[in-house]
Design a protein around this motif. Sequence first.
Motif, mmCIF file in Angstrom:
data_model
loop_
_atom_site.group_PDB
_atom_site.id
_atom_site.type_symbol
_atom_site.label_atom_id
_atom_site.label_comp_id
_atom_site.label_asym_id
_atom_site.label_seq_id
_atom_site.Cartn_x
_atom_site.Cartn_y
_atom_site.Cartn_z
ATOM 1 N N ARG A 386 0.817 -1.213 0.000
ATOM 2 C CA ARG A 386 0.000 0.000 0.000
ATOM 3 C C ARG A 386 0.850 1.262 0.000
ATOM 4 N NH1 ARG A 386 -3.518 -2.479 5.001
ATOM 5 N NH2 ARG A 386 -5.148 -3.496 3.765
ATOM 6 N N ALA A 387 0.218 2.346 -0.444
ATOM 7 C CA ALA A 387 0.863 3.659 -0.366
ATOM 8 C C ALA A 387 0.769 4.239 1.029
ATOM 9 C CB ALA A 387 0.232 4.616 -1.369
ATOM 10 N N ASP A 388 -0.253 3.801 1.780
ATOM 11 C CA ASP A 388 -0.450 4.294 3.149
ATOM 12 C C ASP A 388 -1.347 3.310 3.884
ATOM 13 O OD1 ASP A 388 -0.316 5.825 5.408
ATOM 14 O OD2 ASP A 388 -1.114 7.649 4.490
ATOM 15 N N PHE A 389 -1.383 3.426 5.207
ATOM 16 C CA PHE A 389 -2.300 2.612 5.983
ATOM 17 C C PHE A 389 -3.730 3.095 5.760
ATOM 18 C CE2 PHE A 389 1.675 2.145 8.339
ATOM 19 C CZ PHE A 389 1.710 0.772 8.550
ATOM 20 N N PRO A 390 -4.714 2.197 5.819
ATOM 21 C CA PRO A 390 -6.100 2.651 5.753
ATOM 22 C C PRO A 390 -6.403 3.627 6.887
ATOM 23 C CG PRO A 390 -5.971 0.269 5.513
ATOM 24 C CD PRO A 390 -4.601 0.734 5.905
ATOM 25 N N VAL A 391 -7.285 4.592 6.619
ATOM 26 C CA VAL A 391 -7.617 5.612 7.621
ATOM 27 C C VAL A 391 -8.156 4.980 8.882
ATOM 28 C CG1 VAL A 391 -9.090 7.613 8.084
ATOM 29 C CG2 VAL A 391 -8.049 7.332 5.831
ATOM 30 N N ASP A 392 -8.970 3.929 8.737
ATOM 31 C CA ASP A 392 -9.595 3.306 9.905
ATOM 32 C C ASP A 392 -8.824 2.087 10.406
ATOM 33 O OD1 ASP A 392 -10.053 1.800 7.684
ATOM 34 O OD2 ASP A 392 -12.151 1.342 8.142
ATOM 35 N N ILE A 418 -1.735 -10.373 14.210
ATOM 36 C CA ILE A 418 -2.120 -9.030 13.794
ATOM 37 C C ILE A 418 -3.417 -9.098 12.996
ATOM 38 C CG2 ILE A 418 0.259 -8.184 13.727
ATOM 39 C CD1 ILE A 418 0.165 -8.456 10.687
ATOM 40 N N ASP A 419 -4.087 -7.987 12.919
ATOM 41 C CA ASP A 419 -5.305 -7.850 12.135
ATOM 42 C C ASP A 419 -4.909 -7.510 10.701
ATOM 43 O OD1 ASP A 419 -7.653 -6.923 10.915
ATOM 44 O OD2 ASP A 419 -8.491 -6.294 12.833
ATOM 45 N N SER A 420 -5.545 -8.159 9.721
ATOM 46 C CA SER A 420 -5.177 -7.903 8.330
ATOM 47 C C SER A 420 -5.394 -6.445 7.945
ATOM 48 C CB SER A 420 -5.967 -8.820 7.386
ATOM 49 O OG SER A 420 -7.355 -8.564 7.484
ATOM 50 N N ALA A 421 -6.344 -5.791 8.591
ATOM 51 C CA ALA A 421 -6.585 -4.378 8.280
ATOM 52 C C ALA A 421 -5.441 -3.492 8.747
ATOM 53 C CB ALA A 421 -7.892 -3.919 8.921
ATOM 54 N N SER A 422 -4.592 -4.023 9.647
ATOM 55 C CA SER A 422 -3.495 -3.235 10.202
ATOM 56 C C SER A 422 -2.222 -3.323 9.375
ATOM 57 C CB SER A 422 -3.174 -3.721 11.619
ATOM 58 O OG SER A 422 -4.319 -3.729 12.434
ATOM 59 N N LEU A 423 -2.173 -4.251 8.426
ATOM 60 C CA LEU A 423 -0.917 -4.597 7.758
ATOM 61 C C LEU A 423 -0.664 -3.755 6.512
ATOM 62 C CD1 LEU A 423 1.546 -6.548 7.414
ATOM 63 C CD2 LEU A 423 0.012 -8.012 6.075
ATOM 64 N N LEU A 583 3.681 -7.101 19.071
ATOM 65 C CA LEU A 583 2.902 -6.976 17.847
ATOM 66 C C LEU A 583 1.438 -6.654 18.117
ATOM 67 C CD1 LEU A 583 4.402 -9.997 15.883
ATOM 68 C CD2 LEU A 583 4.586 -7.599 15.218
ATOM 69 N N ALA A 584 0.903 -7.177 19.239
ATOM 70 C CA ALA A 584 -0.507 -6.971 19.543
ATOM 71 C C ALA A 584 -0.775 -5.498 19.797
ATOM 72 C CB ALA A 584 -0.908 -7.807 20.754
ATOM 73 N N SER A 585 -1.876 -5.012 19.295
ATOM 74 C CA SER A 585 -2.223 -3.603 19.465
ATOM 75 C C SER A 585 -2.557 -3.316 20.915
ATOM 76 C CB SER A 585 -3.427 -3.262 18.591
ATOM 77 O OG SER A 585 -3.815 -1.935 18.794
ATOM 78 N N PRO A 586 -1.960 -2.304 21.526
ATOM 79 C CA PRO A 586 -2.290 -1.961 22.917
ATOM 80 C C PRO A 586 -3.769 -1.621 23.056
ATOM 81 C CG PRO A 586 -0.356 -0.781 22.172
ATOM 82 C CD PRO A 586 -0.947 -1.428 20.975
ATOM 83 N N PRO A 587 -4.455 -2.131 24.077
ATOM 84 C CA PRO A 587 -5.889 -1.903 24.219
ATOM 85 C C PRO A 587 -6.247 -0.441 24.419
ATOM 86 C CG PRO A 587 -4.980 -2.917 26.200
ATOM 87 C CD PRO A 587 -3.915 -2.950 25.173
ATOM 88 N N THR A 588 -5.262 0.378 24.829
ATOM 89 C CA THR A 588 -5.572 1.792 25.058
ATOM 90 C C THR A 588 -5.591 2.588 23.774
ATOM 91 O OG1 THR A 588 -3.236 2.202 25.448
ATOM 92 C CG2 THR A 588 -4.607 1.770 27.372
ATOM 93 N N GLN A 589 -5.080 2.015 22.664
ATOM 94 C CA GLN A 589 -5.036 2.758 21.405
ATOM 95 C C GLN A 589 -6.428 2.842 20.799
ATOM 96 O OE1 GLN A 589 -2.241 1.231 18.606
ATOM 97 N NE2 GLN A 589 -0.753 2.787 19.175
ATOM 98 N N GLY A 590 -6.707 3.953 20.147
ATOM 99 C CA GLY A 590 -7.970 4.097 19.448
ATOM 100 C C GLY A 590 -8.034 3.167 18.255
ATOM 101 N N ARG A 591 -9.249 2.687 18.000
ATOM 102 C CA ARG A 591 -9.428 1.741 16.889
ATOM 103 C C ARG A 591 -10.484 2.273 15.932
ATOM 104 N NH1 ARG A 591 -7.434 -3.413 17.376
ATOM 105 N NH2 ARG A 591 -6.302 -3.849 19.256
#
Length: 591
Positions: A386-392, A418-423, A583-591
């Motif tokens: 990708r050129a960039d990560f998805p906005v969401d 990891i979540d495929s949307a994060s990659l 690798l796991a996303s910290p639970p405090t991060q916005g999703r």
Amino acid sequence: MRSVAVLPVVFSHAGFSAFSGGFVGVDVFFVISGFLITRILLDELRDERFSIVKFYERRARRILPALLFVICACVPFAWFLMMPDFLQNFGQSVVATLLFANNLLLAVTTGYWDLESSFKPLLHIWSLGVEEQYYILFPLLLLAAWRYARARIGVMLAILILGSLVFAEFGWRHFPAQNFYLPFGRAWELLIGSLAAYLMPRLPERTRYDGLLSGAGLFAILFAIFGFSETTPSPSLYMAVPVLGSVAIILFCRPGTLAHRLLAARPLVFIGLISYSLYLWHQPVFAFARVASPTPPPLWQMGLLAILSIVLAWLTWKYVEQPFRDRRKIALPRFAAGATALTGALVAGGLFLHVTEGLPKRIFPNIEEQGDVYIGYNERINAFDRADFPVDAPDRILVIGDSYGRDVANVLLESKAIDSASLAYVHISPGEYLAGKTPARLRRLINRARIVVVAVPQAPAEKLIAEYRAMLGGHEVKTLFFGVKHFGYNLNPFSRLPMAERPAARAEVIAPIVEENDALARHYGPAVYVDLIRLLGENGTTVPVFDGEGRPLSPDRLHLTRYGAIELGKRLLAERQDIIDRLASPPTQGR
């Protein structure tokens, strides 16, 4: 001269290091072929008995019977000894060989995914493709020149030689792998032989310098055989050494010279007679010996196989080549019908192996999908280039690397780490990186990623890690380096194991990879460097070949099947929880 051409090729392919430039035997063959064909054509044109149909008939009788016989002999060995990727490649080679385009196939497919040449039974037939392409075009060109510009034939040949040599010089500098196989950079070697045939009647029958010139020619060929190496550009101006040496022998090796006495020796004459069949046989014999062996065959064994190749060549010359070249024994209609039918059957079989991807379920009956063990599985991660990560994106994980990077991404996705949307994945090969050819979007993705995963190539790994760390700058604290993978010298023998024995099968990682991996693991430590070889194999020197169900972990020793990615993902979850936590996303991060 044919023996001087073929023996170095055989010894070089057998692995005898003294014959480091043995590949120049092919260049010598090209000169001989150009000379002989042109001399025949010129004689027939002078006598007004030239027939293009008879010319191609002679070529077909000379080439096809032995070639078809050797390919047919290869088929059962390929079927019983080869894994799917190797069998598919064999099928492709059969089709390309019989269309006299194996050199073009290799020019198109050579590169990163290419199987090792020593395991390819029909690799050497690329040179036959070059010759046949020459035979298709050159007689027509010579016929036109004979009719309309007979006095300019020598000039025409000289211009073509120069143009082809210029192409070769440009090619080895800018696309060396393709240049090796393309006919444009090889044509000058055949054309020089043609020019020698054109000049021979214009030279005196004997000169006082015959001995000197023919001796110098033989010395030049031997110098190239023992002095050149695999790093010598080919084709290139370097090949003028053996090529001009061959011309000197053709034109000046006359009775009474030392070179003539040496080349007229009975053993060399015998090898020269069977040289075509010997050239056809040696590579399949060597390749299948390697395919069947879990470790490199020793030199003494390769020496015995070279002798076996000579025996097979003599039998083929006597019982296949000789009878089919005699029109009185096998008439043209019978010959054409048989050759066409057999060629059609082999081409159809080769296409079948290509379309079915080497029939994976033939040896892996319990796999779920055929593509799970195909090298194409690795390519699915290109969808995340990708050129960039998805906005969401719920989290941002960046994977950098070539096909090793795609393997690592597959491991992370199959493990659910990891979540495929994060990659996001950025393809960059070691050569591109060291040449400064980094994608423009790479810096933006690094800045936005929470974790950067870099897949380490085999070599030069240490230099590349240092370069990557410098590029990452302040971001190196959020970077993980995933180490190399390797499944030994040859996986083909493991495919013959009974299903019950497969889960326990282990391959020995080759020593240079073990040494490099251990050095990197010690230097960077487990917090930064993920040792995949030890994750798979624990002791760091051997790795499993199959998962617990007997399904293959690698299709080609270097990459992962889907089952390999799943298995490595399981081990990552079980043994490197620290990596999973990072690798796991910290639970405090916005999703």
